[in-house]
Scaffold this active site. Sequence first.
Site, short mmCIF file in Angstrom:
data_model
loop_
_atom_site.label_atom_id
_atom_site.label_comp_id
_atom_site.label_asym_id
_atom_site.label_seq_id
_atom_site.Cartn_x
_atom_site.Cartn_y
_atom_site.Cartn_z
CG ASP A 91 -1.67 2.87 50.29
OD1 ASP A 91 -2.83 2.61 49.87
OD2 ASP A 91 -1.40 3.90 50.95
CG HIS A 106 0.46 10.04 42.08
ND1 HIS A 106 0.60 10.78 43.23
CD2 HIS A 106 0.25 10.95 41.09
CE1 HIS A 106 0.48 12.07 42.96
NE2 HIS A 106 0.27 12.20 41.66
CB CYS A 117 6.63 -2.04 24.75
SG CYS A 117 6.14 -3.23 26.03
CB CYS A 133 8.94 -6.06 29.08
SG CYS A 133 7.27 -5.91 28.42
CB CYS A 136 8.71 -5.74 24.14
SG CYS A 136 9.50 -4.75 25.43
CG ASN A 198 -5.03 17.48 55.48
OD1 ASN A 198 -4.45 16.42 55.69
ND2 ASN A 198 -4.72 18.27 54.46
CG LEU A 199 -2.75 15.37 61.68
CD1 LEU A 199 -3.75 14.64 62.58
CD2 LEU A 199 -1.46 14.58 61.58
CB ALA A 216 -7.76 10.12 58.12
#
Length: 233
Positions: A91, A106, A117, A133, A136, A198-199, A216
């Site tokens: 994000d 990611h 390519c 693209c 190319c 963590n939650l 968080a």
Amino acid sequence: MEKIVILTGAGISAESGLGTFRDEGGLWAQHRIEDVATPEGFARNPALVHRFYNARRVQAAKAQPNAAHKALARLQKDWPGEVVIVTQNVDGLHEAGGAENVIHMHGVLAGALCATCGHRWPSPPEMEVGEPCPACRSPTARPDVVWFGEMPYQMDEIYDHLAGAALFAAIGTSGQVYPAAAFVHEAQAAGARTVELNLAPSAGVSSFDETRLGPATGTVPRWVEELLGERGG
């Protein structure tokens, strides 16, 4: 000085209005992962995949970094050693919150990738099937995100950082997606202290030296304050 390596997942962006793929009622709940987040799904129905990521791109563009993103940026700025942020999120909210040199294992929603390519370029707000693209001219543009079954980006660099970490933190991650779920073990093998924020407890909670539970936007700023307080920051 001590190096801190931080892995973040969807949980850190949830309070910015971006749901995880386990949330009910969100974008992910409307589609099967196999259809919108795999190379095979893209080959079967590229129009569906583009529509899905166009919607995510719009959603992410409206989102604002929250207190957790900003706290990590402050840690990066004020910590006397190196602070490496590795994120599973696509994000861009870490950078919006002031963080630098974030490793996007990611990929990013704001990027496009040529499946022919390998050329990368900034994505338009909406991508279409057959988009050419710039390098190319092949009509094989896709979102520059890592799908299930594909190798995450910059893994060698990530493992190098984990090998040098004195402290490893996992924030807002499910502990179910590999190879990221094994980062805690890599860091521990290098002698790092480990903490999960963590939650709720993740699938790998028992692997961490310390666990802090809660939203968080509360846990991360408090943790950063404690770290910087220990160093007189």
